[in-house]
Design a protein around this motif. Structure first.
Motif, short mmCIF file in Angstrom:
data_model
loop_
_atom_site.label_atom_id
_atom_site.label_comp_id
_atom_site.label_asym_id
_atom_site.label_seq_id
_atom_site.Cartn_x
_atom_site.Cartn_y
_atom_site.Cartn_z
N UNK A 149 0.87 -1.17 0.00
CA UNK A 149 0.00 0.00 0.00
C UNK A 149 0.91 1.22 0.00
N UNK A 150 0.41 2.31 -0.57
CA UNK A 150 1.23 3.50 -0.74
C UNK A 150 0.77 4.65 0.15
N UNK A 151 1.72 5.27 0.83
CA UNK A 151 1.42 6.43 1.66
C UNK A 151 1.57 7.74 0.88
N UNK A 152 2.10 7.66 -0.33
CA UNK A 152 2.31 8.86 -1.13
C UNK A 152 2.31 8.52 -2.61
N UNK A 153 2.39 9.54 -3.44
CA UNK A 153 2.40 9.34 -4.89
C UNK A 153 3.80 8.95 -5.35
N UNK A 154 3.85 7.95 -6.23
CA UNK A 154 5.12 7.54 -6.84
C UNK A 154 4.93 7.58 -8.35
N UNK A 155 5.73 8.39 -9.02
CA UNK A 155 5.68 8.51 -10.47
C UNK A 155 6.65 7.55 -11.14
#
Length: 165
Positions: free
Chosen positions: A74-80
């Motif tokens: 799960x992601x806590x922030x945006x990853x490009x």
């Protein structure tokens, strides 16, 4: 003495190291090779991605056949975009290191609150020594901030399967 060795001796040193690794692998009791894979999220909340599950199939991994590794997060922030480094260890010895683009192993972008699956399928060569292996998976995002950290342990046994066609 080691300093007196010339370049012709270096292949023998490599052979001796391989023999030592095989001896270490042979010392692992068969019961230990039948254990289920284990994993930990070593990011301790300091990474953007939190590992929620790891799946290794088949288990145990067999030499001479493909195996798949899937890391669910799960992601806590945006990853490009980012980089993913995989280090493989046998008996504490680094036997393989690879760095890939994060987005070649999962779908990007990854949104905050979203889920990601980092997946790969790899052929395990027939000459791979059986044993209990450790994968240290680490990565950084587009800002070079820690994106993921996972310690994965799995076993490799001798397989009778043929190489993929």
């Amino acid at each position: 003495n080691f300093q007196a060795m010339d370049r012709r001796s270096l292949p023998w040193v490599g052979c001796l190291l391989v023999l030592a690794m095989l001896q270490l692998a042979a010392a692992v009791p068969l019961a230990n090779l039948q254990k289920d894979p284990t994993w930990t999220d070593c990011g301790q909340g300091a990474t953007t991605l939190t590992v929620t599950n790891v799946v290794v199939t088949p288990s145990p991994v067999k030499t001479g056949a493909n195996f798949s590794l899937t890391v669910e997060c799960t992601s806590a922030g945006d990853i490009q975009k980012g980089a993913l480094t995989t280090k493989v260890y046998l008996a504490g010895i680094n036997v393989h290191t690879e760095t890939d683009a994060l987005c070649s192993e999962t779908t990007c972008p990854i949104s905050a609150g979203g889920k990601a699956k980092i997946s790969t399928t790899t052929y395990m060569p027939i000459v791979t020594p059986p044993g209990w292996y450790n994968i240290k998976l680490s990565g950084a995002d587009q800002d070079e901030l820690p994106a993921i950290c996972a310690d994965i342990h799995f076993s490799v046994v001798v397989g009778l399967d043929q190489p993929p066609q």
